[in-house]
Motif scaffolding. Structure first.
Motif, short mmCIF file in Angstrom:
data_model
loop_
_atom_site.label_atom_id
_atom_site.label_comp_id
_atom_site.label_asym_id
_atom_site.label_seq_id
_atom_site.Cartn_x
_atom_site.Cartn_y
_atom_site.Cartn_z
N ARG A 103 -0.64 -121.17 34.52
CA ARG A 103 -1.39 -121.10 33.27
C ARG A 103 -0.53 -120.55 32.13
NH1 ARG A 103 -4.99 -120.67 37.28
NH2 ARG A 103 -7.04 -121.58 36.94
N GLU A 104 0.76 -120.50 32.35
CA GLU A 104 1.72 -119.95 31.37
C GLU A 104 1.38 -118.52 30.97
OE1 GLU A 104 2.51 -122.65 28.19
OE2 GLU A 104 2.76 -124.33 29.55
N LEU A 105 0.92 -117.75 31.95
CA LEU A 105 0.64 -116.33 31.73
C LEU A 105 1.61 -115.52 32.59
CD1 LEU A 105 -3.25 -116.48 32.06
CD2 LEU A 105 -1.96 -116.13 29.95
N ARG A 106 1.62 -114.20 32.37
CA ARG A 106 2.57 -113.37 33.09
C ARG A 106 2.05 -111.94 33.19
NH1 ARG A 106 7.51 -110.56 32.45
NH2 ARG A 106 8.91 -111.23 34.10
N ILE A 107 2.35 -111.29 34.31
CA ILE A 107 2.13 -109.84 34.38
C ILE A 107 3.36 -109.21 33.73
CG2 ILE A 107 2.00 -107.83 35.93
CD1 ILE A 107 -0.55 -109.41 36.01
N GLY A 108 3.16 -108.63 32.55
CA GLY A 108 4.32 -108.14 31.80
C GLY A 108 4.73 -106.74 32.20
N LEU A 109 3.78 -105.96 32.73
CA LEU A 109 4.08 -104.56 33.00
C LEU A 109 3.28 -104.07 34.21
CD1 LEU A 109 5.28 -101.79 32.04
CD2 LEU A 109 3.23 -101.54 30.63
N VAL A 110 3.96 -103.31 35.06
CA VAL A 110 3.28 -102.68 36.19
C VAL A 110 3.56 -101.19 36.11
CG1 VAL A 110 3.13 -102.55 38.70
CG2 VAL A 110 3.56 -104.75 37.59
N ILE A 111 2.49 -100.43 35.94
CA ILE A 111 2.64 -98.97 35.86
C ILE A 111 2.34 -98.40 37.23
CG2 ILE A 111 1.66 -96.85 34.87
CD1 ILE A 111 2.49 -98.18 32.48
N SER A 112 3.29 -97.68 37.78
CA SER A 112 3.05 -97.01 39.05
C SER A 112 2.88 -95.52 38.76
CB SER A 112 4.23 -97.27 39.98
OG SER A 112 4.12 -96.49 41.12
N ILE A 113 1.69 -94.99 39.07
CA ILE A 113 1.42 -93.57 38.78
C ILE A 113 1.84 -92.75 40.00
CG2 ILE A 113 -0.32 -91.86 38.16
CD1 ILE A 113 -2.03 -94.08 37.00
N GLU A 114 2.76 -91.84 39.78
CA GLU A 114 3.30 -91.05 40.89
C GLU A 114 2.77 -89.61 40.86
OE1 GLU A 114 7.30 -93.47 41.94
OE2 GLU A 114 7.56 -91.58 40.85
N VAL A 115 2.23 -89.20 42.00
CA VAL A 115 1.66 -87.85 42.11
C VAL A 115 2.21 -87.21 43.38
CG1 VAL A 115 -0.51 -86.58 42.47
CG2 VAL A 115 -0.45 -88.49 40.88
N GLU A 116 2.58 -85.93 43.30
CA GLU A 116 3.11 -85.24 44.49
C GLU A 116 2.07 -85.25 45.60
OE1 GLU A 116 4.17 -81.41 43.00
OE2 GLU A 116 5.66 -82.29 41.65
N GLU A 117 2.57 -85.35 46.85
CA GLU A 117 1.67 -85.52 47.99
C GLU A 117 0.63 -84.39 48.11
OE1 GLU A 117 4.05 -87.34 51.09
OE2 GLU A 117 2.48 -86.70 52.49
N GLU A 118 1.10 -83.17 47.87
CA GLU A 118 0.20 -82.02 48.00
C GLU A 118 -0.97 -82.13 47.00
OE1 GLU A 118 1.38 -77.67 47.44
OE2 GLU A 118 2.74 -78.42 49.00
N GLU A 119 -0.62 -82.50 45.78
CA GLU A 119 -1.63 -82.64 44.72
C GLU A 119 -2.60 -83.80 45.05
OE1 GLU A 119 -2.53 -81.04 42.11
OE2 GLU A 119 -3.68 -82.54 40.98
N LEU A 120 -2.02 -84.87 45.61
CA LEU A 120 -2.82 -86.04 45.98
C LEU A 120 -3.88 -85.63 47.00
CD1 LEU A 120 -2.29 -88.87 44.93
CD2 LEU A 120 -1.00 -89.36 47.00
N GLU A 121 -3.45 -84.86 48.00
CA GLU A 121 -4.40 -84.42 49.03
C GLU A 121 -5.50 -83.55 48.43
OE1 GLU A 121 -2.47 -82.73 52.52
OE2 GLU A 121 -1.33 -84.60 52.65
N LYS A 122 -5.10 -82.66 47.51
CA LYS A 122 -6.09 -81.80 46.86
C LYS A 122 -7.14 -82.64 46.11
CE LYS A 122 -4.06 -78.78 44.15
NZ LYS A 122 -3.32 -77.78 43.49
N ARG A 123 -6.65 -83.65 45.37
CA ARG A 123 -7.56 -84.48 44.57
C ARG A 123 -8.48 -85.30 45.48
NH1 ARG A 123 -4.01 -87.34 39.85
NH2 ARG A 123 -2.86 -85.54 39.14
#
Ligand code: AMP
Length: 196
Positions: A104-124
């Motif tokens: 369709r002449e479209l494109r994924i122009g940007l991929v944002i990967s959100i990085e969080v420390e493992e300890e904080e991830l577990e807490k959340r």
């Protein structure tokens, strides 16, 4: 049209940040998790089948996700962009999205990967399991979802990195701080695209 993916493990804040991005840029929010939960809530036979995967923290089969996604996405028009949230979840989905868009002449122009420390991830994740009310936000299932993320979803990061579409964003700090890092990445990318 500016199409992007917000990516990261459960608890990184991708749902919250996706909503902020769509408010800020007036993009369409395309959350496969939301679409699938809607189907479950409808009480249909398909919804019942979906809940068997979702309640265990497993990925729903590709064919079902893709059908739901494209049925919804193709009915939407007149948005300056789309934010994919929770999709792609594996390499097959990432490659398929590129193929469908390319036609369709479209494109994924940007991929944002959100990085969080493992300890904080577990807490959340623990906090979320206490107050979200979602059937897949209980500790055992959350553990499965994290395993699924590291085994099936995280390889997608390499795929986007190879084709130079990945920007990693530090997900530590307040919601506002993370949002402003994401907005900066989007603004930079949009400016780059305008120059081409
Ligand atoms: P989320 O709201 O993105 O955390 O998704 C909740 C659940 O929906 C996941 O744990 C999966 O069971 C299912 N799901 C969401 N998106 C996808 C996808 N792209 N592929 C397969 N399953 C998905």
């Amino acid at each position: 049209m500016f199409n992007m993916v917000i990516f990261g493990p459960p608890g990184c804040g991708k749902g919250t940040q996706s909503k902020r991005v769509i408010d800020h840029y007036d993009f369409l929010h395309l959350s496969t998790g939301d679409l699938l939960r809607k189907e479950v809530a409808s009480g249909s036979a398909m919804g019942e089948l979906l809940s068997k995967f979702m309640d265990r923290g497993l990925l729903v089969p590709d064919s079902i996700v893709l059908r739901e996604l494209f049925r919804y996405a193709l009915a939407q028009q007149n948005y300056p962009g789309i934010v994919f949230d929770g999709f792609p979840r594996n390499l097959y989905q990432a490659q398929l999205l590129d193929r469908v868009f390319y036609k369709r002449e479209l494109r994924i122009g940007l991929v944002i990967s959100i990085e969080v420390e493992e300890e904080e991830l577990e807490k959340r994740v623990i906090q979320r399991s206490l107050d979200s009310g979602r059937s897949d936000d209980v500790p055992d299932v959350m553990h499965n979802r994290l395993l699924v993320y590291w085994s099936q979803t995280s390889p997608v990061i390499k795929y986007y990195k190879r084709c130079k579409r990945l920007v990693t964003v530090n997900g530590m700090g307040s919601v506002d701080e993370v949002s402003s890092r994401i907005f900066e990445a989007i603004d930079n990318k949009m400016a780059q695209i305008k120059k081409i």
